[in-house]
Write an enzyme that holds these catalytic residues in place. Structure first.
Site, short mmCIF file in Angstrom:
data_model
loop_
_atom_site.label_atom_id
_atom_site.label_comp_id
_atom_site.label_asym_id
_atom_site.label_seq_id
_atom_site.Cartn_x
_atom_site.Cartn_y
_atom_site.Cartn_z
N CYS A 90 19.85 25.71 13.36
CA CYS A 90 19.99 26.46 14.42
C CYS A 90 19.73 25.94 15.66
O CYS A 90 18.42 25.41 15.78
CB CYS A 90 19.61 27.90 14.21
SG CYS A 90 19.27 28.60 15.83
N CYS A 130 25.76 25.03 19.04
CA CYS A 130 25.40 26.09 18.50
C CYS A 130 25.97 26.14 17.00
O CYS A 130 27.18 25.95 17.06
CB CYS A 130 25.79 27.58 18.83
SG CYS A 130 25.61 28.87 17.75
N1 DGL Z 1 23.46 29.43 14.95
C1 DGL Z 1 22.56 29.47 16.00
C2 DGL Z 1 22.37 28.29 16.89
O1 DGL Z 1 22.81 27.12 16.70
C3 DGL Z 1 21.76 30.76 16.59
C4 DGL Z 1 22.79 31.89 17.25
C5 DGL Z 1 22.33 33.10 17.62
O2 DGL Z 1 21.87 33.74 16.52
O3 DGL Z 1 22.34 33.39 18.63
O4 DGL Z 1 21.87 28.34 18.13
#
Ligand code: DGL
EC number: 5.1.1.3
Length: 267
Positions: free
Chosen positions: A73, A184
Protein backbone atom coordinates in the site's frame (compact mmCIF):
# COMPACT_ATOMS: atom_id res chain seq x y z
CA UNK A 1 11.25 -24.29 5.24
CA UNK A 2 9.76 -22.11 2.54
CA UNK A 3 9.89 -18.39 3.35
CA UNK A 4 6.67 -16.97 4.80
CA UNK A 5 5.73 -13.59 3.35
CA UNK A 6 3.02 -11.34 4.74
CA UNK A 7 1.49 -8.66 2.53
CA UNK A 8 -1.02 -6.19 3.88
CA UNK A 9 -3.17 -3.37 2.52
CA UNK A 10 -6.41 -1.61 3.43
CA UNK A 11 -8.24 -3.78 0.89
CA UNK A 12 -7.82 -5.80 -2.29
CA UNK A 13 -5.30 -3.44 -3.95
CA UNK A 14 -2.28 -5.17 -2.43
CA UNK A 15 -3.21 -8.26 -4.43
CA UNK A 16 -1.66 -6.55 -7.47
CA UNK A 17 1.66 -6.59 -5.61
CA UNK A 18 1.07 -10.14 -4.36
CA UNK A 19 0.49 -11.20 -7.97
CA UNK A 20 3.94 -9.97 -9.04
CA UNK A 21 5.71 -11.37 -5.97
CA UNK A 22 4.02 -14.74 -6.46
CA UNK A 23 5.19 -14.84 -10.09
CA UNK A 24 8.76 -14.27 -8.91
CA UNK A 25 8.52 -16.68 -5.95
CA UNK A 26 5.78 -19.22 -6.73
CA UNK A 27 6.72 -21.56 -3.88
CA UNK A 28 6.78 -19.14 -0.98
CA UNK A 29 4.14 -19.32 1.74
CA UNK A 30 1.85 -16.28 1.47
CA UNK A 31 -0.29 -14.54 4.07
CA UNK A 32 -2.42 -11.57 3.02
CA UNK A 33 -4.23 -9.24 5.37
CA UNK A 34 -6.69 -6.56 4.30
CA UNK A 35 -7.52 -3.99 6.94
CA UNK A 36 -11.19 -3.55 6.06
CA UNK A 37 -11.96 -2.28 9.58
CA UNK A 38 -9.99 0.83 8.63
CA UNK A 39 -10.70 1.01 4.87
CA UNK A 40 -9.98 3.31 3.06
CA UNK A 41 -6.53 4.50 4.20
CA UNK A 42 -6.54 7.46 1.78
CA UNK A 43 -7.37 10.22 4.26
CA UNK A 44 -6.40 8.52 7.55
CA UNK A 45 -3.93 10.28 9.83
CA UNK A 46 -0.32 9.20 10.10
CA UNK A 47 -0.81 8.04 13.69
CA UNK A 48 -3.72 5.78 12.66
CA UNK A 49 -1.65 4.29 9.82
CA UNK A 50 1.30 3.64 12.16
CA UNK A 51 -0.95 2.06 14.77
CA UNK A 52 -2.67 -0.25 12.25
CA UNK A 53 0.66 -1.34 10.72
CA UNK A 54 2.21 -2.24 14.08
CA UNK A 55 -0.90 -3.98 15.27
CA UNK A 56 -1.46 -6.10 12.11
CA UNK A 57 2.16 -7.23 11.80
CA UNK A 58 2.41 -7.93 15.55
CA UNK A 59 -0.77 -10.07 15.58
CA UNK A 60 0.31 -12.15 12.59
CA UNK A 61 3.92 -12.48 13.78
CA UNK A 62 2.61 -13.97 17.05
CA UNK A 63 1.13 -16.90 15.11
CA UNK A 64 3.35 -17.30 12.04
CA UNK A 65 7.13 -17.22 11.63
CA UNK A 66 7.45 -14.28 9.25
CA UNK A 67 10.50 -13.96 6.99
CA UNK A 68 9.47 -10.74 5.29
CA UNK A 69 6.61 -8.22 5.23
CA UNK A 70 5.47 -6.24 2.20
CA UNK A 71 3.46 -3.13 2.93
CA UNK A 72 1.41 -3.50 -0.25
CA UNK A 73 0.00 0.00 0.00
CA UNK A 74 1.51 3.32 -1.05
CA UNK A 75 -0.54 5.35 1.42
CA UNK A 76 0.79 3.33 4.37
CA UNK A 77 4.32 2.91 3.02
CA UNK A 78 4.92 6.66 2.86
CA UNK A 79 4.38 6.71 6.64
CA UNK A 80 4.85 3.40 8.46
CA UNK A 81 8.19 1.98 7.27
CA UNK A 82 10.40 3.56 10.01
CA UNK A 83 8.09 2.35 12.83
CA UNK A 84 7.84 -1.18 11.41
CA UNK A 85 11.60 -1.45 10.84
CA UNK A 86 12.25 -0.35 14.39
CA UNK A 87 9.78 -2.84 15.85
CA UNK A 88 10.65 -5.99 13.83
CA UNK A 89 13.90 -7.64 12.79
CA UNK A 90 12.70 -9.26 9.54
CA UNK A 91 12.91 -7.19 6.33
CA UNK A 92 10.05 -4.78 5.62
CA UNK A 93 9.52 -3.85 1.98
CA UNK A 94 7.43 -0.80 1.13
CA UNK A 95 5.50 0.21 -1.98
CA UNK A 96 6.05 3.75 -3.19
CA UNK A 97 4.95 5.49 -6.41
CA UNK A 98 7.19 4.66 -9.39
CA UNK A 99 8.23 8.27 -9.97
CA UNK A 100 11.78 7.57 -11.18
CA UNK A 101 10.82 5.03 -13.89
CA UNK A 102 7.94 7.28 -15.02
CA UNK A 103 10.22 10.32 -15.38
CA UNK A 104 12.69 8.20 -17.36
CA UNK A 105 10.17 6.62 -19.72
CA UNK A 106 8.12 9.74 -20.49
CA UNK A 107 8.84 11.22 -23.91
CA UNK A 108 6.87 14.44 -23.39
CA UNK A 109 8.21 14.87 -19.84
CA UNK A 110 4.65 15.42 -18.64
CA UNK A 111 3.65 12.77 -16.13
CA UNK A 112 0.61 12.23 -13.95
CA UNK A 113 0.62 10.91 -10.41
CA UNK A 114 -2.65 9.14 -9.65
CA UNK A 115 -2.70 8.23 -5.95
CA UNK A 116 -4.70 8.62 -2.77
CA UNK A 117 -5.34 11.99 -1.12
CA UNK A 118 -2.79 11.15 1.55
CA UNK A 119 -0.05 9.93 -0.79
CA UNK A 120 0.05 12.97 -3.08
CA UNK A 121 0.79 15.37 -0.21
CA UNK A 122 3.33 13.28 1.74
CA UNK A 123 6.82 14.71 2.10
CA UNK A 124 8.22 11.31 1.10
CA UNK A 125 6.54 11.63 -2.31
CA UNK A 126 7.38 15.31 -2.75
CA UNK A 127 11.04 14.42 -2.11
CA UNK A 128 10.91 11.65 -4.75
CA UNK A 129 9.51 14.13 -7.28
CA UNK A 130 12.20 16.62 -6.38
CA UNK A 131 14.93 14.01 -6.70
CA UNK A 132 13.86 12.12 -9.83
CA UNK A 133 11.35 14.20 -11.79
CA UNK A 134 12.77 17.72 -11.69
CA UNK A 135 12.84 17.80 -15.49
CA UNK A 136 9.13 16.88 -15.75
CA UNK A 137 5.80 18.58 -15.32
CA UNK A 138 4.11 16.45 -12.66
CA UNK A 139 0.31 16.62 -12.59
CA UNK A 140 -1.34 15.13 -9.49
CA UNK A 141 -4.75 13.68 -8.75
CA UNK A 142 -5.47 12.59 -5.18
CA UNK A 143 -8.57 10.41 -4.93
CA UNK A 144 -10.43 8.26 -2.46
CA UNK A 145 -13.26 7.61 -4.95
CA UNK A 146 -11.07 5.51 -7.22
CA UNK A 147 -10.03 3.27 -4.32
CA UNK A 148 -13.71 2.66 -3.55
CA UNK A 149 -14.52 2.03 -7.23
CA UNK A 150 -11.83 -0.66 -7.43
CA UNK A 151 -12.85 -2.29 -4.16
CA UNK A 152 -16.40 -2.51 -5.51
CA UNK A 153 -15.13 -3.98 -8.80
CA UNK A 154 -13.31 -6.71 -6.89
CA UNK A 155 -16.43 -7.66 -5.00
CA UNK A 156 -19.17 -7.24 -7.62
CA UNK A 157 -17.36 -7.13 -10.97
CA UNK A 158 -19.09 -3.79 -11.66
CA UNK A 159 -17.21 -0.57 -12.43
CA UNK A 160 -18.95 2.77 -11.99
CA UNK A 161 -17.59 4.33 -15.20
CA UNK A 162 -19.21 7.75 -14.70
CA UNK A 163 -17.61 8.05 -11.26
CA UNK A 164 -14.27 6.88 -12.67
CA UNK A 165 -14.45 9.42 -15.50
CA UNK A 166 -15.07 12.21 -13.00
CA UNK A 167 -11.85 11.26 -11.17
CA UNK A 168 -9.60 11.63 -14.24
CA UNK A 169 -11.59 14.49 -15.85
CA UNK A 170 -8.76 17.04 -15.32
CA UNK A 171 -6.46 14.95 -17.54
CA UNK A 172 -8.83 14.02 -20.37
CA UNK A 173 -7.84 16.99 -22.59
CA UNK A 174 -4.18 17.07 -21.57
CA UNK A 175 -2.52 16.01 -24.84
CA UNK A 176 1.02 16.24 -23.38
CA UNK A 177 0.38 13.65 -20.71
CA UNK A 178 2.03 10.44 -21.94
CA UNK A 179 2.79 8.66 -18.65
CA UNK A 180 0.64 7.94 -15.61
CA UNK A 181 1.97 6.56 -12.34
CA UNK A 182 -0.52 4.20 -10.71
CA UNK A 183 0.52 5.35 -7.23
CA UNK A 184 -2.00 3.25 -5.34
CA UNK A 185 -1.92 -0.53 -5.43
CA UNK A 186 -5.65 -0.64 -6.17
CA UNK A 187 -5.32 1.19 -9.48
CA UNK A 188 -3.73 -1.49 -11.73
CA UNK A 189 -7.06 -3.31 -11.29
CA UNK A 190 -8.75 -0.61 -13.46
CA UNK A 191 -5.90 -0.06 -15.90
CA UNK A 192 -8.02 -1.08 -18.91
CA UNK A 193 -10.76 1.41 -17.98
CA UNK A 194 -8.15 4.16 -17.43
CA UNK A 195 -6.55 3.42 -20.79
CA UNK A 196 -9.91 3.89 -22.50
CA UNK A 197 -10.50 7.24 -20.81
CA UNK A 198 -6.95 8.51 -21.39
CA UNK A 199 -5.98 7.23 -24.88
CA UNK A 200 -3.11 9.75 -25.16
CA UNK A 201 -1.28 8.02 -22.29
CA UNK A 202 1.34 5.59 -23.63
CA UNK A 203 2.71 4.32 -20.33
CA UNK A 204 0.96 3.32 -17.11
CA UNK A 205 3.60 2.45 -14.52
CA UNK A 206 3.30 0.78 -11.16
CA UNK A 207 5.76 -0.64 -8.62
CA UNK A 208 4.72 -4.32 -8.61
CA UNK A 209 7.66 -5.77 -10.61
CA UNK A 210 10.26 -3.72 -8.72
CA UNK A 211 8.89 -4.97 -5.40
CA UNK A 212 8.93 -8.58 -6.58
CA UNK A 213 12.61 -8.21 -7.55
CA UNK A 214 13.46 -6.67 -4.19
CA UNK A 215 11.67 -9.45 -2.28
CA UNK A 216 13.43 -12.13 -4.33
CA UNK A 217 16.83 -10.56 -3.64
CA UNK A 218 16.19 -10.25 0.08
CA UNK A 219 15.04 -13.87 0.37
CA UNK A 220 17.56 -15.49 -1.96
CA UNK A 221 19.20 -17.44 0.88
CA UNK A 222 15.94 -18.94 2.17
CA UNK A 223 14.89 -19.83 -1.38
CA UNK A 224 18.05 -21.85 -1.95
CA UNK A 225 17.56 -23.61 1.41
CA UNK A 226 13.92 -24.42 0.64
CA UNK A 227 14.41 -25.92 -2.81
CA UNK A 228 14.23 -29.48 -1.51
CA UNK A 229 11.19 -28.73 0.66
CA UNK A 230 8.17 -29.89 -1.32
CA UNK A 231 5.67 -29.71 1.52
CA UNK A 232 2.78 -27.52 0.33
CA UNK A 233 1.79 -24.79 2.75
CA UNK A 234 -1.62 -23.26 2.30
CA UNK A 235 -1.78 -19.54 1.62
CA UNK A 236 -4.05 -17.78 4.10
CA UNK A 237 -6.00 -14.52 4.02
CA UNK A 238 -7.06 -12.34 6.95
CA UNK A 239 -9.43 -9.41 7.35
CA UNK A 240 -9.80 -7.11 10.36
CA UNK A 241 -13.62 -6.90 10.41
CA UNK A 242 -16.16 -9.63 9.81
CA UNK A 243 -18.69 -7.76 7.66
CA UNK A 244 -21.85 -9.17 6.06
CA UNK A 245 -20.04 -9.72 2.75
CA UNK A 246 -17.48 -11.99 4.45
CA UNK A 247 -18.27 -15.10 2.38
CA UNK A 248 -18.25 -13.16 -0.90
CA UNK A 249 -14.85 -11.80 0.08
CA UNK A 250 -13.61 -15.26 0.97
CA UNK A 251 -14.57 -16.42 -2.53
CA UNK A 252 -12.60 -13.54 -4.05
CA UNK A 253 -9.57 -14.47 -1.96
CA UNK A 254 -9.90 -18.13 -2.98
CA UNK A 255 -9.72 -17.06 -6.63
CA UNK A 256 -6.41 -15.40 -5.82
CA UNK A 257 -5.08 -18.65 -4.34
CA UNK A 258 -5.83 -18.34 -0.60
CA UNK A 259 -7.54 -21.33 0.94
CA UNK A 260 -9.51 -19.44 3.56
CA UNK A 261 -10.31 -16.06 5.06
CA UNK A 262 -10.04 -15.52 8.82
CA UNK A 263 -10.74 -12.59 11.05
CA UNK A 264 -7.75 -10.96 12.73
CA UNK A 265 -8.63 -9.23 15.94
CA UNK A 266 -6.79 -5.88 15.73
CA UNK A 267 -7.58 -3.05 18.08
N1 DGL B 1 -4.07 0.44 -1.83
C1 DGL B 1 -3.61 1.50 -1.02
C2 DGL B 1 -2.58 2.38 -1.63
O1 DGL B 1 -1.76 1.89 -2.32
C3 DGL B 1 -4.60 2.17 -0.11
C4 DGL B 1 -5.86 2.66 -0.68
C5 DGL B 1 -6.76 3.23 0.41
O2 DGL B 1 -7.22 2.46 1.26
O3 DGL B 1 -6.98 4.43 0.42
O4 DGL B 1 -2.52 3.54 -1.43
Amino acid sequence: MKPTILLYDSGMGGLTVYDEVRKALPNAHYLYCFDNACFPYSEKSESVLNHRALSIVQKIAEKYPLDLVVVACNTASTVVLPALRQAFSFPIVGTVPAIKPAAEISETKTIGLLATKGTIVRQYVLDLIDKYAKNCVVEKIGTTDLVEIVEEKQQTGIVDLARLKAVVEPWIDNKDLDTVILGCTHFPLVKTELQELLPQVKFFVDSGCAIAKRVKNLLSEQIICSESDKKPQANLAFCTAKTENFFAREKVMQKWGFISLMELNCK
